[in-house]
Design an enzyme around this catalytic site. Structure first.
Site: not given
Ligand SMILES: O=c1[nH]c(NC[C@H](O)[C@H](O)[C@H](O)CO)c([N+](=O)[O-])c(=O)[nH]1
Length: 201
Positions: A64, A132, A130, A30, A171, A125-126, A66
């Site tokens: 992420s 999630h 929601t 992702w 980053r 992860l962004i 997994e």
């Protein structure tokens, strides 16, 4: 404004014994625009520390969520490989997917058969609209922590949990603004070698 006090202290600059190490990288797929520079930065500092390119194993997983499973499987696959007479490490690590050496070895050197000395889990992860993001981030980070503690193989946290795309890009060292930010993959690579040497006494 006051300069920030945040950030790591300077990492060690020499890693005696790194030439014997084997390091694994498992990355999510992702947010590839960040993942690619992060993985490359990680490999850059691992090889700069003296680890041979043929001893860096790179695997990918869908996302992420997994990462803990992928890191766990790669560690156990490499331990099976080290304790058996199976000749081809890549065969053993293809339990995850079509594994490929970080860089095709020009010398044709064979990957060592030893078990992995450290593994980095890389994901981005962004935050969306929601919850999630919160659930994946917490499960992924605590999962990676647990694998390191359970296996005794250092697992480096290479997961960006960004509230905005710009935070993730900065980053990853590809900030959209003038400031290119800092590629945290570099720090994760150095941390992996340092922890591997501390564990391999
Ligand atoms: O690595 C990521 N996975 C994400 N989701 C996929 C998840 O990691 C699993 O692959 C999926 O749920 C299947 O298990 C993300 N978002 O949903 O936003 C994300 O930002 N980053």
């Amino acid at each position: 404004n006051m300069a920030s006090i945040k950030g790591p202290a300077p990492a060690p600059t020499s890693f005696p014994g790194a030439e014997k190490l084997r390091i694994g990288i498992v990355h999510a797929r992702w947010n590839e625009e960040c993942i690619t520079p992060l993985v490359n930065g990680c490999i850059k500092n691992i090889t700069a520390a003296g680890v041979k390119p043929e001893n860096i194993v790179v695997e990918s997983v869908p996302g992420s969520w997994e990462l803990p499973f992928g890191v766990s499987r790669l560690i156990s696959a490499s331990q099976v490989q080290a304790s058996s007479n199976v000749s081809d490490l890549m065969g053993a690590t293809s339990l995850l997917d079509d594994s490929k050496p970080a860089t095709p070895t020009t010398t044709g050197a064979k990957a060592s058969k030893a078990a992995l000395d450290a593994v980095i889990g890389i994901g981005v992860l962004i935050k969306g609209s929601t919850m999630h993001f919160e659930y994946i981030s917490e499960s992924c980070c605590s999962g990676l922590m647990r694998i390191g503690l359970d296996t005794g193989v250092p697992v480096i946290l290479g997961v960006l949990t960004a509230l905005t795309e710009d935070q993730a890009l900065e980053r990853s060292g590809v900030g959209r603004k003038g400031d290119k930010g800092h590629n945290h993959g570099l720090d994760w690579g150095s941390a992996a070698v340092e922890m591997a040497l501390k564990t391999n006494r």
